[in-house]
Design a protein around this motif. Structure first.
Motif, PDB file in Angstrom:
ATOM      1  N   ALA A  30       0.946  -1.170  -0.274  1.00  0.00           N
ATOM      2  CA  ALA A  30      -0.031   0.277   0.193  1.00  0.00           C
ATOM      3  C   ALA A  30       0.825   1.327  -0.169  1.00  0.00           C
ATOM      4  N   ILE A  31       1.896   1.230   0.878  1.00  0.00           N
ATOM      5  CA  ILE A  31       3.063   2.280   1.068  1.00  0.00           C
ATOM      6  C   ILE A  31       3.575   2.811  -0.769  1.00  0.00           C
ATOM      7  N   LEU A  32       4.113   1.190  -1.494  1.00  0.00           N
ATOM      8  CA  LEU A  32       4.445   1.153  -2.628  1.00  0.00           C
ATOM      9  C   LEU A  32       3.045   2.435  -3.213  1.00  0.00           C
ATOM     10  N   GLY A  33       2.110   1.767  -2.969  1.00  0.00           N
ATOM     11  CA  GLY A  33       1.319   2.491  -4.692  1.00  0.00           C
ATOM     12  C   GLY A  33       0.937   3.839  -3.649  1.00  0.00           C
ATOM     13  N   ARG A  34       1.721   3.965  -3.099  1.00  0.00           N
ATOM     14  CA  ARG A  34       0.987   5.618  -3.140  1.00  0.00           C
ATOM     15  C   ARG A  34       3.137   6.746  -3.438  1.00  0.00           C
ATOM     16  N   ILE A  35       3.417   5.859  -3.758  1.00  0.00           N
ATOM     17  CA  ILE A  35       4.660   6.369  -4.445  1.00  0.00           C
ATOM     18  C   ILE A  35       4.750   6.620  -5.600  1.00  0.00           C
ATOM     19  N   THR A  36       4.454   7.688  -6.807  1.00  0.00           N
ATOM     20  CA  THR A  36       5.140   7.484  -8.379  1.00  0.00           C
ATOM     21  C   THR A  36       6.015   8.027  -8.269  1.00  0.00           C
ATOM     22  N   LEU A  37       7.302   7.550  -8.895  1.00  0.00           N
ATOM     23  CA  LEU A  37       8.764   7.552  -9.215  1.00  0.00           C
ATOM     24  C   LEU A  37       8.949   8.359 -10.250  1.00  0.00           C
ATOM     25  N   THR A  38       8.829   9.709 -10.528  1.00  0.00           N
ATOM     26  CA  THR A  38       8.650  10.492 -12.328  1.00  0.00           C
ATOM     27  C   THR A  38      10.051  10.872 -12.555  1.00  0.00           C
ATOM     28  N   THR A  39      11.102  10.959 -13.833  1.00  0.00           N
ATOM     29  CA  THR A  39      11.351  12.190 -14.506  1.00  0.00           C
ATOM     30  C   THR A  39      11.034  13.737 -15.185  1.00  0.00           C
ATOM     31  N   LYS A  40       9.547  13.238 -14.814  1.00  0.00           N
ATOM     32  CA  LYS A  40       8.437  15.303 -15.325  1.00  0.00           C
ATOM     33  C   LYS A  40       8.509  16.080 -14.462  1.00  0.00           C
ATOM     34  N   LEU A  41       9.073  17.481 -14.230  1.00  0.00           N
ATOM     35  CA  LEU A  41       8.659  18.046 -13.489  1.00  0.00           C
ATOM     36  C   LEU A  41       7.674  18.425 -13.253  1.00  0.00           C
ATOM     37  N   ALA A  42       7.171  18.300 -14.301  1.00  0.00           N
ATOM     38  CA  ALA A  42       5.558  18.978 -14.790  1.00  0.00           C
ATOM     39  C   ALA A  42       4.834  17.757 -13.804  1.00  0.00           C
ATOM     40  N   ASP A  43       5.698  16.500 -13.521  1.00  0.00           N
ATOM     41  CA  ASP A  43       4.400  16.168 -12.677  1.00  0.00           C
ATOM     42  C   ASP A  43       3.869  16.648 -10.695  1.00  0.00           C
ATOM     43  N   MET A  44       4.390  16.944 -10.548  1.00  0.00           N
ATOM     44  CA  MET A  44       4.390  17.749  -9.593  1.00  0.00           C
ATOM     45  C   MET A  44       3.204  18.897  -9.986  1.00  0.00           C
ATOM     46  N   LYS A  45       2.666  18.461 -10.650  1.00  0.00           N
ATOM     47  CA  LYS A  45       1.900  20.581 -11.072  1.00  0.00           C
ATOM     48  C   LYS A  45       0.796  20.817 -10.093  1.00  0.00           C
ATOM     49  N   ASP A  46       0.195  19.374  -9.657  1.00  0.00           N
ATOM     50  CA  ASP A  46      -0.605  19.115  -8.100  1.00  0.00           C
ATOM     51  C   ASP A  46      -0.648  19.103  -6.928  1.00  0.00           C
ATOM     52  N   VAL A  47       1.340  19.272  -6.387  1.00  0.00           N
ATOM     53  CA  VAL A  47       1.198  18.660  -5.380  1.00  0.00           C
ATOM     54  C   VAL A  47       0.268  19.873  -4.024  1.00  0.00           C
ATOM     55  N   ASP A  48       0.531  19.677  -3.522  1.00  0.00           N
ATOM     56  CA  ASP A  48       0.268  20.977  -1.885  1.00  0.00           C
ATOM     57  C   ASP A  48       1.589  20.872  -1.250  1.00  0.00           C
ATOM     58  N   ILE A  49       2.963  20.306  -1.582  1.00  0.00           N
ATOM     59  CA  ILE A  49       4.269  20.443  -0.626  1.00  0.00           C
ATOM     60  C   ILE A  49       5.120  20.038  -1.053  1.00  0.00           C
ATOM     61  N   VAL A  50       6.540  20.945  -1.677  1.00  0.00           N
ATOM     62  CA  VAL A  50       7.585  20.278  -2.322  1.00  0.00           C
ATOM     63  C   VAL A  50       8.586  19.911  -1.679  1.00  0.00           C
ATOM     64  N   ILE A  51       8.985  18.776  -1.288  1.00  0.00           N
ATOM     65  CA  ILE A  51      10.408  19.230  -0.398  1.00  0.00           C
ATOM     66  C   ILE A  51      11.534  18.319  -1.367  1.00  0.00           C
ATOM     67  N   GLU A  52      12.783  19.462  -1.884  1.00  0.00           N
ATOM     68  CA  GLU A  52      13.453  19.001  -2.467  1.00  0.00           C
ATOM     69  C   GLU A  52      14.547  19.034  -1.614  1.00  0.00           C
TER      70      GLU A  52
END
Ligand code: CAA
Ligand code: NAD
Length: 295
Positions: free
Chosen positions: A67-89
């Motif tokens: 279930a934890i792994l199911g909540r994680i999406t890994l990407t190389t596209k910055l655009a995939d951050m388009k609707d997050v509420d917080i970004v942690i760099e």
């Protein structure tokens, strides 16, 4: 306060992978960005290995792991951050890279999105000024290994809004961490004290105070440290430690923060610690074996 449901993590290295793990474990939809497919896979493997530890120890069911792994999406596209509420760099400790990332995200993420940095030693204001939302930029500094260390330093700049700071403190607690409030000065609280200790150990080694293994053993048995300074340096990453030392020395101009020549030599030689297989110790056999540095 920003309602946080979706978390973006930039970088899936030592820290980013741990941050992604604790966010997903806390129930957040977590989108992680790395710079190449190969590094995405390396990051995924790191998260799976860490969760695997807990499953092996009977601390996590395979269902919960999945279930934890199911909540994680890994990407190389910055655009995939388009609707997050917080970004942690948690990208490399380099101000230019961090500023470039936050500036690009400033165009991608909604106005409400909080930008947080996991930097060890850079000042948050120097990143905030790369965005059009300096009041919504904050430091959320996790400790290595993220799934284990309970401290998070929450850093407000002179322009961070109260709402942003309170959201960051609430978020830290929501992922099971104990926050402390820090001023926006290089190294915040822990690294202000810990980095000179780690650098002094390298200087002591170079000046012949004792062998590396004896210095590590002395601090473990004499002061109850879980790791001596050299094993710890390898754990943090000698490349990161060098960058942190350079940044703090530039800030404070005090010799205790100056990077020792030995640290520079080792980093130049690619001895980056556990992450590269060799630092002060060689990890190729699994168990750390002291490296002969010809001292
Ligand atoms: N990732 C996830 N979990 C880990 C882990 C890792 N890399 N390493 C160990 N663990 C877990 C183990 O699974 C174990 O979990 P349980 O308690 O559920 O069984 C627990 O941590 C203890 O691990 P071990 O028994 O294998 O080993 P240990 O007792 O020696 O603990 C350690 C390992 C927690 C890393 C311990 O050595 C330690 O606390 N070291 C000091 C770390 C430290 O100082 N961190 C701060 C670095 S500075 C920093 O982070 C700031 C910066 O900006 C540089
Ligand atoms: P790391 O080298 O393990 O990981 C950094 C990752 O950032 C790499 O995987 C790299 O590919 C990725 N990256 C670089 N540029 C990127 C970009 N533009 N977009 C996405 N990913 C990018 O380093 P780390 O130890 O995880 O440190 C990351 C940050 O966390 C640094 O700011 C460091 O100071 C801080 N930090 C480190 C520790 C530690 O013990 N290592 C502890 C606390 C905080």
């Amino acid at each position: 306060m920003t309602q946080i449901q979706r978390v973006g993590v930039l970088g899936c290295g030592l820290m980013g992978s741990g941050i992604a793990e604790v966010c997903a474990k806390a129930g957040y939809t977590t989108i992680v960005r790395e710079v190449s497919d190969e590094l995405v896979e390396r990051g995924r493997a790191a998260i799976e290995k860490s969760l695997g530890r807990a499953v092996e120890k009977g601390k996590l069911s395979t269902g919960d792991r999945d279930a934890i792994l199911g909540r994680i999406t890994l990407t190389t596209k910055l655009a995939d951050m388009k609707d997050v509420d917080i970004v942690i760099e948690a990208v490399v400790e380099d101000l230019a890279v961090k500023r470039e990332m936050l500036s690009e995200l400033d165009e991608i993420c909604p106005e409400r999105t909080i930008f947080a940095s996991n930097t060890s030693s850079l000042t948050i204001i120097d990143m905030a000024t790369a965005t059009s939302r300096p009041d919504r930029v904050v430091g959320i500094h996790f400790f290595n290994p993220v799934p284990v260390m309970t401290l998070v330093e929450v850093v407000r700049t002179i322009v961070t809004s109260d709402a942003t700071f309170e959201s960051a403190v609430g978020f830290a607690r929501s992922v099971g961490k104990e926050p402390v409030a820090c001023k926006d000065n290089s190294g915040f609280i822990v690294n202000r004290l810990l980095v000179p200790y780690m650098l002094d150990a390298i200087r002591a080694l170079a000046s012949g105070v004792g062998s590396m293994t004896d210095i590590d053993k002395a601090m473990q048995l004499g002061c109850g440290h879980p790791m001596g300074p050299f094993i710890l340096g390898d754990f943090v990453g000698l490349d990161t430690l060098l960058k942190v030392a350079e940044i703090m020395f530039d800030e404070y101009r005090e010799s205790r923060y100056a990077p020792p020549p030995l640290l520079r030599r080792m980093t130049s030689a690619g001895y980056h610690g556990r992450k590269s297989g060799r630092g002060f110790y060689d990890y190729s056999e699994g168990k750390p074996v002291p490296v002969d540095l010809g001292l």
